[in-house]
Design a protein around this motif. Structure first.
Motif, mmCIF file in Angstrom:
data_model
loop_
_atom_site.group_PDB
_atom_site.id
_atom_site.type_symbol
_atom_site.label_atom_id
_atom_site.label_comp_id
_atom_site.label_asym_id
_atom_site.label_seq_id
_atom_site.Cartn_x
_atom_site.Cartn_y
_atom_site.Cartn_z
ATOM 1 N N GLY A 175 0.826 -1.204 0.000
ATOM 2 C CA GLY A 175 0.000 0.000 0.000
ATOM 3 C C GLY A 175 0.857 1.249 0.000
ATOM 4 N N THR A 176 1.201 1.758 -1.190
ATOM 5 C CA THR A 176 2.153 2.879 -1.284
ATOM 6 C C THR A 176 1.443 4.229 -1.435
ATOM 7 O OG1 THR A 176 2.353 2.521 -3.658
ATOM 8 C CG2 THR A 176 4.015 1.482 -2.257
ATOM 9 N N GLY A 191 1.694 5.056 3.501
ATOM 10 C CA GLY A 191 2.685 4.002 3.272
ATOM 11 C C GLY A 191 3.982 4.553 2.710
ATOM 12 N N HIS A 245 -1.368 -2.378 -5.948
ATOM 13 C CA HIS A 245 -1.981 -2.827 -7.204
ATOM 14 C C HIS A 245 -1.957 -1.743 -8.273
ATOM 15 C CE1 HIS A 245 -6.300 -1.804 -5.606
ATOM 16 N NE2 HIS A 245 -5.542 -0.765 -5.733
ATOM 17 N N THR A 303 -0.307 -1.014 4.839
ATOM 18 C CA THR A 303 -0.836 0.362 4.762
ATOM 19 C C THR A 303 -1.804 0.488 3.585
ATOM 20 O OG1 THR A 303 1.115 1.049 3.521
ATOM 21 C CG2 THR A 303 1.156 1.447 5.874
ATOM 22 N N ASN A 343 -0.190 5.279 16.869
ATOM 23 C CA ASN A 343 0.801 6.333 17.086
ATOM 24 C C ASN A 343 0.383 7.365 18.128
ATOM 25 O OD1 ASN A 343 -1.220 6.927 15.245
ATOM 26 N ND2 ASN A 343 0.032 8.246 13.974
ATOM 27 N N ARG A 375 -13.030 10.319 -0.613
ATOM 28 C CA ARG A 375 -12.624 9.027 -1.208
ATOM 29 C C ARG A 375 -13.213 7.860 -0.455
ATOM 30 N NH1 ARG A 375 -6.519 8.429 0.697
ATOM 31 N NH2 ARG A 375 -6.584 9.784 2.509
ATOM 32 N N TRP A 376 -12.497 6.709 -0.365
ATOM 33 C CA TRP A 376 -13.100 5.463 0.106
ATOM 34 C C TRP A 376 -13.649 5.527 1.526
ATOM 35 C CZ3 TRP A 376 -10.305 3.667 4.271
ATOM 36 C CH2 TRP A 376 -8.928 3.932 4.325
ATOM 37 N N HIS A 408 -12.913 3.900 11.270
ATOM 38 C CA HIS A 408 -11.682 4.425 10.655
ATOM 39 C C HIS A 408 -10.982 5.453 11.533
ATOM 40 C CE1 HIS A 408 -8.794 5.893 7.775
ATOM 41 N NE2 HIS A 408 -9.144 7.105 8.168
ATOM 42 N N HIS A 463 1.949 13.766 14.569
ATOM 43 C CA HIS A 463 0.950 13.373 15.567
ATOM 44 C C HIS A 463 1.455 13.610 16.985
ATOM 45 C CE1 HIS A 463 -0.404 11.261 11.895
ATOM 46 N NE2 HIS A 463 -1.585 11.567 12.342
HETATM 47 N N1 LIG Z 1 -2.037 6.329 12.024
HETATM 48 C C1 LIG Z 1 -2.310 7.405 11.325
HETATM 49 O O1 LIG Z 1 -2.227 8.495 11.845
HETATM 50 C C2 LIG Z 1 -2.718 7.251 9.878
HETATM 51 C C3 LIG Z 1 -2.728 8.349 9.027
HETATM 52 C C4 LIG Z 1 -3.128 8.158 7.710
HETATM 53 C C5 LIG Z 1 -3.531 6.907 7.272
HETATM 54 N N2 LIG Z 1 -3.511 5.860 8.133
HETATM 55 C C6 LIG Z 1 -3.920 4.509 7.676
HETATM 56 O O2 LIG Z 1 -3.024 4.096 6.665
HETATM 57 C C7 LIG Z 1 -3.704 3.310 5.684
HETATM 58 C C8 LIG Z 1 -3.459 3.919 4.301
HETATM 59 O O3 LIG Z 1 -3.966 5.238 4.285
HETATM 60 P P1 LIG Z 1 -3.736 6.172 2.995
HETATM 61 O O4 LIG Z 1 -4.371 7.475 3.310
HETATM 62 O O5 LIG Z 1 -2.325 6.139 2.565
HETATM 63 O O6 LIG Z 1 -4.657 5.389 1.947
HETATM 64 P P2 LIG Z 1 -4.573 5.399 0.342
HETATM 65 O O7 LIG Z 1 -5.864 4.922 -0.171
HETATM 66 O O8 LIG Z 1 -4.121 6.726 -0.097
HETATM 67 O O9 LIG Z 1 -3.413 4.371 0.019
HETATM 68 C C9 LIG Z 1 -3.633 2.983 0.017
HETATM 69 C C10 LIG Z 1 -2.775 2.343 -1.048
HETATM 70 O O10 LIG Z 1 -3.079 0.940 -1.079
HETATM 71 C C11 LIG Z 1 -3.206 0.542 -2.456
HETATM 72 N N3 LIG Z 1 -4.091 -0.636 -2.488
HETATM 73 C C12 LIG Z 1 -5.437 -0.665 -2.363
HETATM 74 N N4 LIG Z 1 -5.885 -1.938 -2.391
HETATM 75 C C13 LIG Z 1 -4.797 -2.715 -2.556
HETATM 76 C C14 LIG Z 1 -4.598 -4.122 -2.672
HETATM 77 N N5 LIG Z 1 -5.638 -4.962 -2.579
HETATM 78 N N6 LIG Z 1 -3.343 -4.587 -2.833
HETATM 79 C C15 LIG Z 1 -2.286 -3.738 -2.901
HETATM 80 N N7 LIG Z 1 -2.406 -2.396 -2.798
HETATM 81 C C16 LIG Z 1 -3.648 -1.896 -2.627
HETATM 82 C C17 LIG Z 1 -3.749 1.763 -3.157
HETATM 83 O O11 LIG Z 1 -3.466 1.714 -4.555
HETATM 84 C C18 LIG Z 1 -3.025 2.885 -2.455
HETATM 85 O O12 LIG Z 1 -1.789 3.177 -3.050
HETATM 86 C C19 LIG Z 1 -5.180 3.288 6.098
HETATM 87 O O13 LIG Z 1 -5.458 2.093 6.762
HETATM 88 C C20 LIG Z 1 -5.301 4.459 7.058
HETATM 89 O O14 LIG Z 1 -6.268 4.230 8.058
HETATM 90 C C21 LIG Z 1 -3.109 6.014 9.419
#
Ligand SMILES: NC(=O)c1ccc[n+]([C@@H]2O[C@H](COP(=O)([O-])OP(=O)(O)OC[C@H]3O[C@@H](n4cnc5c(N)ncnc54)[C@H](O)[C@@H]3O)[C@@H](O)[C@H]2O)c1
Length: 466
Positions: A39-40, A44, A68, A105, A157, A199-200, A213, A400
């Motif tokens: 998940g980049t 990520g 993906h 991620t 975190n 978004r999602w 979430h 954070h």
């Molecule tokens: N702890 C925190 O403070 C914090 C902050 C932001 C996000 N997050 C968490 O981090 C995660 C990612 O958040 P984000 O904002 O980067 O989301 P995002 O949607 O921007 O990124 C997710 C990535 O996963 C990829 N992806 C989706 N389905 C996939 C699959 N089946 N296989 C491989 N790759 C796949 C997408 O293409 C995308 O690049 C979430 O779970 C979110 O809750 C946590």
């Protein structure tokens, strides 16, 4: 008159040295810990790749990235100058990369697949919050961890922020006696709050609502601070501001006919990194990062509140608002001997004004510097007392509240530094999401929902003895 005490973070780190479940993650004798990441997206590729490698390259090496979306993968590799392997197939990455630990991620609704497959492939896992989105997936993760003997760390975190650790220390020392009730309110502003509707996250099928979430952070803090587990939840919630409530709508901000009239118009092209990560790669997967906040399909709540009964008898009142003019939170713990209150980022309680539109980006940045002249305060008042005591911690705006870098350090460099059981595993991950899942069910069923209805975990009155 009040007494002011300056308390520093070291007070908390010296408190208890306990091995956390990922003690084995520390740099192996044979060399660096080999990591692969799924998940980049923003989180990520930013926090778990760029920042991790910048600060902990002596402890870890990144052997593979998986996403993906091949365009996003390539952009992340090139922009960060990485030499790791790239995979669009997760299974292939697990088979070929040679990673010891997988960082998950991806979006919340697919965490379970990535966690379980990694465990079954013999890997430890570090997953972003929320651990997963529903009770069935939660049960399967708990089962897989038990069966494989591998470990999952949940990246909470917020626990690690300097301020939140100080609150924990005061509660642990029972500064205001046994806690009996809590009032906890979290406000997301019209910039960051609205972003969840682009978004999602805006669809229950992918996030199971912000009760899961977003509130997973807050419920986890409550569980950890109170050192207890939830028993029952009653909740209300509705969608008043975003989604179908909007006066007009489009598909994404870039293509919208209402750019001039819409207060939520956001130009992603002005943010070079987000534009490169998402907009330039939407041809591969159709993922619109700047989707309309008024889309008719949005089906999560934008205001919500819950009452949580804990196994130790504490009653917590919680609310989350997503369209506040400012972003901040406040909490009050009522104890048998007094009351402990604290807050963060309430504008009229701060000395320096903040730009609300930039606040979230700064929070996501990894600057760990205290803001000169600003402090965070914890106010303690004893029953029947005339005075109150103010404890102060430095105000750290980035990462954070300083939680991000401290969590990384504990996971990858100092695994024995585990004050107050700050490191979280699957039980903590489960208990925080189960409150949100129970809250959503409570709204739908119009009745209180017991945590025991959701999994076979038996809520503990006292999570840790010491
Ligand atoms: N702890 C925190 O403070 C914090 C902050 C932001 C996000 N997050 C968490 O981090 C995660 C990612 O958040 P984000 O904002 O980067 O989301 P995002 O949607 O921007 O990124 C997710 C990535 O996963 C990829 N992806 C989706 N389905 C996939 C699959 N089946 N296989 C491989 N790759 C796949 C997408 O293409 C995308 O690049 C979430 O779970 C979110 O809750 C946590």
């Amino acid at each position: 008159m009040h007494r002011r005490s300056f308390i520093h973070y070291s007070a908390a780190t010296g408190a208890a040295l306990l091995l956390h479940p990922l003690a084995s993650l520390a740099k192996p004798a044979s060399g660096k810990l080999k990591l692969a990441l799924a998940g980049t997206g923003h989180r990520g590729s930013g926090f778990w790749t760029r920042d991790l490698l910048r600060n902990f390259s002596e402890q870890v090496s990144l052997v593979a990235l998986c996403d993906h979306n091949p365009g996003r993968l390539q952009y992340v590799k090139e922009s960060l100058g990485l030499s790791c392997s790239l995979y669009t197939s997760y299974e292939q990455m697990l088979r070929e990369s040679g990673a010891d630990t997988i960082i998950v991620t991806t979006p919340d609704s697919v965490h379970d697949q990535h966690i379980i497959q990694a465990l079954q492939a013999g890997k430890d896992v570090i997953t972003e919050k929320p651990m997963t989105t529903d009770e069935d997936k939660c049960r399967r993760i708990l089962e897989a961890e038990k069966q494989t003997g591998k470990k999952v760390t949940v990246a909470f975190n917020y626990r690690h922020s300097v301020h939140n650790m100080q609150v924990k220390e005061l509660l642990h020392k029972e500064r205001v006696g046994r806690i009996t009730s809590v009032d906890f309110n979290w406000y997301l502003n019209v910039h960051h709050g609205a972003d969840y509707f682009r978004r999602w996250h805006g669809l229950r099928a992918f996030s199971n609502s912000l009760f899961v979430h977003k509130s997973t952070h807050h419920f986890d803090l409550l569980n950890w601070w109170l050192n207890s587990e939830p028993v029952e939840v009653s909740a209300y919630g509705s969608l008043d501001h975003y989604g179908k409530n909007g006066p007009f709508r489009g598909i994404s901000c870039r293509t919208c006919a209402h750019q001039q009239d819409c207060p939520f118009y956001w130009d992603i092209s002005k943010d070079e990194r987000l534009n490169n990560l998402y907009a330039k790669n939407e041809k591969h997967d159709g993922y619109l990062r700047d989707g309309c906040v008024f889309r008719n399909e949005i089906d999560i709540y934008d205001k919500m509140s819950a009452q949580i009964l804990y196994a130790n008898g504490v009653i917590a009142n919680y609310s989350l608002t997503t369209y506040s003019p400012y972003e901040g939170w406040q909490i009050a713990f009522n104890g048998m001997k007094g009351r402990l209150e604290t807050w963060e980022d309430i504008p009229y309680l701060q000395k320096l004004p903040e730009d609300q539109s930039l606040k979230h980006a700064i929070e996501m940045s990894q600057s760990d510097d205290a803001v000169p002249g600003e402090y965070r305060e914890i106010v303690v008042m004893d029953n029947f007392a005339k005075n109150y005591e103010v404890f102060t911690t430095p105000k750290i705006r980035g990462g954070h509240g300083g939680g991000d870098i401290r969590m990384h350090r504990r996971i990858f460099a100092e695994p024995n530094d585990n004050p107050y059981h700050v490191m979280a595993g699957t039980r903590d991950g489960a208990m925080s999401i189960l409150i949100g899942i129970a809250a959503r069910k409570s709204i739908e069923l119009r009745r209180p929902v017991k945590i025991a209805e959701l999994t076979d975990l038996v809520p503990m009155a006292k999570r840790w003895e010491s």
